[in-house]
Design an enzyme around this catalytic site. Sequence first.
Site, short mmCIF file in Angstrom:
data_model
loop_
_atom_site.label_atom_id
_atom_site.label_comp_id
_atom_site.label_asym_id
_atom_site.label_seq_id
_atom_site.Cartn_x
_atom_site.Cartn_y
_atom_site.Cartn_z
CG HIS A 189 -18.43 -25.09 7.72
ND1 HIS A 189 -17.44 -26.00 8.50
CD2 HIS A 189 -18.60 -23.85 8.45
CE1 HIS A 189 -17.25 -24.88 9.87
NE2 HIS A 189 -18.04 -23.82 9.60
CG ASP A 199 -18.79 -19.71 9.16
OD1 ASP A 199 -18.73 -21.00 9.25
OD2 ASP A 199 -17.86 -19.07 9.75
CG HIS A 254 -13.94 -22.21 8.24
ND1 HIS A 254 -14.79 -21.25 7.53
CD2 HIS A 254 -14.67 -22.75 9.16
CE1 HIS A 254 -15.89 -20.95 8.27
NE2 HIS A 254 -15.64 -21.91 9.26
NE ARG A 310 -10.86 -25.95 18.57
CZ ARG A 310 -11.36 -24.93 17.93
NH1 ARG A 310 -12.70 -25.02 18.27
NH2 ARG A 310 -11.00 -24.48 17.07
O1 LIG Z 1 -14.47 -23.24 16.72
C1 LIG Z 1 -14.03 -23.01 15.46
O2 LIG Z 1 -12.67 -22.64 15.43
C2 LIG Z 1 -14.67 -22.82 14.42
C3 LIG Z 1 -16.29 -23.19 14.37
C4 LIG Z 1 -16.72 -23.07 13.18
O3 LIG Z 1 -16.39 -23.10 12.26
C5 LIG Z 1 -18.06 -22.56 13.28
O4 LIG Z 1 -18.70 -22.13 14.29
O5 LIG Z 1 -18.62 -22.35 12.36
FE LIG Z 2 -17.50 -21.92 10.57
#
Ligand SMILES: O=C(O)CCC(=O)C(=O)O
Ligand SMILES: [Fe+2]
Length: 259
Positions: free
Chosen positions: A170, A172, A228, A238
Site C-alpha cells: 500500500h 500510506d 510498501h 511484533r
Molecule cells: O509496522 C510496519 O512496519 C508498517 C505498518 C504500515 O505500513 C502502516 O501502518 O501503514
Molecule cells: Fe504503511
Amino acid sequence: SVPIKHSGRLRLRAVNYNRWGGVGGKDTAVDLHILLLVSLPGCTPQRCGRAVTDSVVTREEAQVLRRLAERGLALAGSEGGASILDLHSGALSMGKQFVNIYRYFGDQIGDVFTQEDFQLYRDVRGRIQAVIAETFGLDPTLMYLTKPTFFSRINSTAAKTQHDEYWHPHIDKVTYGSFDYTSLLYLSDYGSDFSGGRFVFMDQNGNRTVEPRAGRVSFFSSGSENLHRVEKVTWGTRYAITVSFTCDPAHAISDPALP
Ligand SMILES: O=C(O)CCC(=O)C(=O)O
Ligand SMILES: [Fe+2]
C-alpha cells in the site's frame, strides 16, 4: 495564516478505510471525494525519500513503550493476528471489532497508563518530528501529528477479518489520506522476538527491506514513491508504533492524553 497555493487541478481520490491498506473486500467503505491539490510551503514534500535511524530513540525507551503497548493490548485484542491501540482516538481491537478504551474502561484506564507513559510518547514524537524536518529540510512548526497514530501488535494467528490483513502492499497517502510523512518506531527485534514481519519497500528495481529492532525509527515521505508492505509474521510477537505527520493544519490532531 498559512499561505495556500492552489495548483488548480481537481482529482478524484478513493479513500480506503482499511487501516492496513487492503483493497476491496466486503467491509471496505470506499468514498469518492473531490480533492483540491494544494501546496503548503515549508512542509509539503518537495523531496521524496526515506531513512532509518537507531539513534533517535533508545532501546530502554522502546522497552518502556513496548510495556505500555503490552498492558494496553492485554485489555482486549483482535481474534486474528493484528491488533491496534490508538491512544488518540482510544480505538482498541476487540475480537472482530474495536472498542473505545476511554469509554469502555472509564476511569480504570488510569490504572493501566501513567502520565509518564504519555509524556514519553510526546517526547519521542517530538524527536521523530525534528529528525524528519531536519532530513527533509522542512519547518518542523509546519508539520502536525495526524491520525491514525497507533501501536500495533502482530503475531502469526490467522486473520479473522480484513482488519487483520496487515501485509497488503500500500501507499500510506492513499490508505490514510492525511499522511505526508510516515514514521515507524519498532518496539521489538526481528529474529529474536519474532520472525517474518520485515518491512519491505517495493521499488521498481527491486525490494529494500527494513529489519525491525527495538528503538529503530524508519521514516519516509508517504506518497507512491514509497509503496510498501509488511511480511507475514511467522512466529513470535511484533510491536511497533505508527506516528505520522501532515502538512495540512486541518488534519492536525493533538498528542494523545489521559482524560
Ligand atoms: O509496522 C510496519 O512496519 C508498517 C505498518 C504500515 O505500513 C502502516 O501502518 O501503514
Ligand atoms: Fe504503511
